[in-house]
Write an enzyme that holds these catalytic residues in place. Structure first.
Site, short mmCIF file in Angstrom:
data_model
loop_
_atom_site.label_atom_id
_atom_site.label_comp_id
_atom_site.label_asym_id
_atom_site.label_seq_id
_atom_site.Cartn_x
_atom_site.Cartn_y
_atom_site.Cartn_z
N GLN A 1 19.94 75.44 -73.94
CA GLN A 1 21.31 75.24 -74.41
C GLN A 1 22.12 74.49 -73.35
O GLN A 1 22.33 75.01 -72.26
CB GLN A 1 21.95 76.60 -74.68
CG GLN A 1 23.39 76.55 -75.14
CD GLN A 1 24.02 77.94 -75.20
OE1 GLN A 1 23.61 78.85 -74.48
NE2 GLN A 1 25.02 78.12 -76.03
N GLU B 1 25.33 83.55 -81.37
CA GLU B 1 24.90 83.98 -80.03
C GLU B 1 25.44 85.38 -79.75
O GLU B 1 24.83 86.17 -79.05
CB GLU B 1 25.41 82.99 -78.98
CG GLU B 1 24.93 83.30 -77.56
CD GLU B 1 25.50 82.37 -76.49
OE1 GLU B 1 26.20 81.40 -76.83
OE2 GLU B 1 25.23 82.63 -75.31
N GLU C 1 36.54 89.30 -69.59
CA GLU C 1 38.00 89.05 -69.67
C GLU C 1 38.35 88.36 -70.99
O GLU C 1 39.37 88.64 -71.59
CB GLU C 1 38.46 88.19 -68.48
CG GLU C 1 38.41 88.87 -67.12
CD GLU C 1 37.01 88.90 -66.52
OE1 GLU C 1 36.06 88.36 -67.14
OE2 GLU C 1 36.85 89.48 -65.43
C1 LIG Z 1 22.79 84.18 -66.39
C2 LIG Z 1 23.56 83.12 -67.14
C3 LIG Z 1 22.92 82.37 -68.10
C4 LIG Z 1 23.63 81.37 -68.77
N1 LIG Z 1 22.95 80.58 -69.67
C5 LIG Z 1 23.59 79.50 -70.21
C6 LIG Z 1 22.86 78.56 -71.00
O1 LIG Z 1 21.66 78.71 -71.25
N2 LIG Z 1 23.51 77.48 -71.46
C7 LIG Z 1 24.84 77.26 -71.23
O2 LIG Z 1 25.37 76.26 -71.71
N3 LIG Z 1 25.56 78.15 -70.49
C8 LIG Z 1 24.96 79.25 -69.97
N4 LIG Z 1 25.67 80.13 -69.18
C9 LIG Z 1 27.06 79.84 -68.89
C10 LIG Z 1 28.05 80.83 -69.46
O3 LIG Z 1 28.25 80.57 -70.83
C11 LIG Z 1 29.35 80.66 -68.62
O4 LIG Z 1 29.07 81.12 -67.33
C12 LIG Z 1 30.49 81.42 -69.23
O5 LIG Z 1 30.93 80.78 -70.39
C13 LIG Z 1 31.67 81.51 -68.23
O6 LIG Z 1 32.03 80.25 -67.77
P1 LIG Z 1 32.18 79.92 -66.22
O7 LIG Z 1 30.98 80.42 -65.50
O8 LIG Z 1 32.53 78.48 -66.11
O9 LIG Z 1 33.41 80.80 -65.73
P2 LIG Z 1 34.93 80.53 -66.06
O10 LIG Z 1 35.13 80.27 -67.49
O11 LIG Z 1 35.45 79.52 -65.08
O12 LIG Z 1 35.54 81.94 -65.72
C14 LIG Z 1 35.76 82.41 -64.38
C15 LIG Z 1 36.46 83.77 -64.48
O13 LIG Z 1 37.73 83.61 -65.12
C16 LIG Z 1 37.82 84.45 -66.27
N5 LIG Z 1 38.55 83.76 -67.35
C17 LIG Z 1 38.28 82.56 -67.89
N6 LIG Z 1 39.15 82.25 -68.87
C18 LIG Z 1 40.01 83.31 -68.95
C19 LIG Z 1 41.12 83.59 -69.78
N7 LIG Z 1 41.53 82.75 -70.73
N8 LIG Z 1 41.77 84.78 -69.59
C20 LIG Z 1 41.34 85.67 -68.64
N9 LIG Z 1 40.29 85.42 -67.82
C21 LIG Z 1 39.62 84.28 -67.98
C22 LIG Z 1 36.37 84.68 -66.69
O14 LIG Z 1 36.23 85.88 -67.41
C23 LIG Z 1 35.67 84.77 -65.32
O15 LIG Z 1 35.83 86.05 -64.76
C24 LIG Z 1 25.01 81.16 -68.51
C25 LIG Z 1 25.64 81.95 -67.55
C26 LIG Z 1 24.94 82.92 -66.87
C27 LIG Z 1 25.67 83.74 -65.83
#
Ligand SMILES: Cc1cc2nc3c(=O)[nH]c(=O)nc-3n(C[C@H](O)[C@H](O)[C@H](O)COP(=O)(O)OP(=O)(O)OC[C@H]3O[C@@H](n4cnc5c(N)ncnc54)[C@H](O)[C@@H]3O)c2cc1C
Length: 395
Positions: free
Chosen positions: A126, A245, A379
């Site tokens: 993905q 998902e 969150e």
């Molecule tokens: C083990 C693992 C496997 C994954 N596998 C895939 C994959 O196969 N393909 C893929 O495309 N993605 C994958 N992901 C990505 C995953 O979908 C993202 O990590 C997730 O959407 C969070 O995005 P970010 O890491 O950019 O954090 P951010 O969105 O930047 O968030 C950082 C922090 O801010 C908080 N936050 C963000 N927005 C808000 C809001 N509006 N209000 C309050 N708090 C908020 C979040 O909860 C978090 O604590 C994976 C992630 C992990 C950890």
């Protein structure tokens, strides 16, 4: 509301259990039960066994080769897999892309892709998240510009689970940077991971394992027939995929397995005599009962009215909290042994007997830290609960 299973559903559970007992390779089961990493061949082999009965695609309708199960049977099936030490069918193939192709694909795409997705002939990953787009997924900046009958794709994706095993990936790309809303200019593309210009960089996580990757796309040529849905309509496709998902998120059977191991370890080393440990264990066990009851209520509601239920955000939140708490107790119950796995994964000689089931406790615990991030961060789930269930409006 009836929260118990019917006699037919109990019979179905016995049928699934008997099939797993008869057909799951012993080595695969031992790895799952021991929380040891599976090889690609273990997963492919098992999915193909399931596919002989159309069970590799639990959510697909019969006309597309699935078993046509309702939500309760899907739940029972996955619960039996979890408790019986069997891998789930690969969600990228069968829970994410398959339903998207069924809903948005052309006839040609359905015929070409669905049988291969079910049989795991191609492993999919993905390609959604980026360094600047996770929870705010519509913020993606990977671009695709049209050049004749191809798109030319450039950008960086992040966190591609098992991307290093993948033959193909489904990606979100920006095809109209000038669209008035950021959701409006996105397209859903299927990309051959062997295409010139695709490269991967591994990300080693806290548990010492290689599960996730960064994917770099550098002038990758993608034929337009690899587009799913219309150009610039990819957000609709992505929302549909993400709603799938987020089903099957509670994984109650996995938490039960972790708690059973925790109890065994604590009974073996006497920790169970500690009142404070018993209090912690009871709290997690009660939390799991609450999660299981909520899961049953959601299933009962789904059986009556087949619509997305915002209470599934509570289920995601609480089930992950309980699973994480269970894994912390597993590590505590195993003492020093419980922290040896990471050293082993990093290439050191294991100072323990591999048959001892406690040795992977730290890997389980550390791996589960990600569960409150992927599939919708905690969150973000709280925001959904505040908006849709509590009626609180944010300023
Ligand atoms: C083990 C693992 C496997 C994954 N596998 C895939 C994959 O196969 N393909 C893929 O495309 N993605 C994958 N992901 C990505 C995953 O979908 C993202 O990590 C997730 O959407 C969070 O995005 P970010 O890491 O950019 O954090 P951010 O969105 O930047 O968030 C950082 C922090 O801010 C908080 N936050 C963000 N927005 C808000 C809001 N509006 N209000 C309050 N708090 C908020 C979040 O909860 C978090 O604590 C994976 C992630 C992990 C950890």
């Amino acid at each position: 509301m009836d929260l118990d299973f019917s006699p037919e559903e109990h019979a179905f559970r016995r049928d699934v259990r008997a099939f797993i007992d008869a057909h799951l390779p012993a080595e695969t089961r031992a790895k799952v039960m021991g929380d040891r990493p599976l090889d690609k061949a273990d997963i492919v082999g098992w999915q193909r066994i399931l596919n002989t009965r159309s069970w590799a695609t639990p959510s697909w309708p019969k006309e597309y080769g699935g078993p046509g199960w309702d939500a309760v049977r899907r739940y029972i099936f996955l619960d039996e897999l979890h408790q019986g030490g069997a891998p789930e069918p690969i969600s990228f193939n069968v829970a994410m892309l398959g339903p998207v192709i069924i809903a948005f694909g052309t006839d040609e795409q359905k015929q070409r892709l669905l049988p291969r997705l079910a049989n795991l002939d191609d492993w999919w990953c993905q390609g959604f998240s980026e360094p600047g787009a996770g929870s705010d997924l519509a913020n993606i900046s990977t671009t695709a510009r049209r050049e004749g009958d191809h798109y030319i794709v450039n950008g960086q994706k992040m966190w591609q689970g098992m991307g290093h095993w993948a033959d193909w990936g489904f990606f979100l790309v920006r095809t109209d940077p000038s669209a008035p809303k950021k959701q409006a200019g996105i397209t859903f593309l299927l990309i051959d991971m062997k295409s010139p210009g695709v490269s991967l960089s591994p990300i080693i996580t806290l548990d010492g394992r290689h599960e996730v990757n960064s994917v770099f796309l550098d002038d990758v040529r993608v034929p337009i027939e690899n587009r799913v849905g219309e150009e610039n309509q990819g957000w609709t496709v992505a929302k549909y995929l993400l709603s799938n998902e987020r089903t099957n998120i509670a994984r109650v059977g996995v938490t039960k397995r972790i708690l059973a191991k925790t109890r065994r370890a604590a009974e073996a080393n006497g920790l169970i005599a500690s009142p404070s440990f018993r209090a912690k264990l009871s709290r997690v066990e009660i939390g799991l009962q609450a999660v299981e009851t909520l899961q049953m209520r959601l299933l009962a509601a789904l059986a009556k009215d087949n619509r997305a239920d915002p209470r599934s955000s509570v289920l995601k939140l609480k089930s992950v909290e309980v699973r994480q708490a269970a894994s912390e107790l597993l590590m505590e119950a195993n003492g020093a042994l419980g922290i040896s796995f990471v050293a082993f994964e990093q290439g050191q000689t294991p100072p323990f007997d591999e048959a001892d089931e406690g040795w992977s406790a730290s890997a389980v615990c550390f791996n589960l830290r990600g569960a409150s991030i992927y599939g919708g961060a905690s969150e973000v789930q709280r925001n959904i609960v505040a908006d849709t269930l509590l009626g609180l409006t944010r300023g």
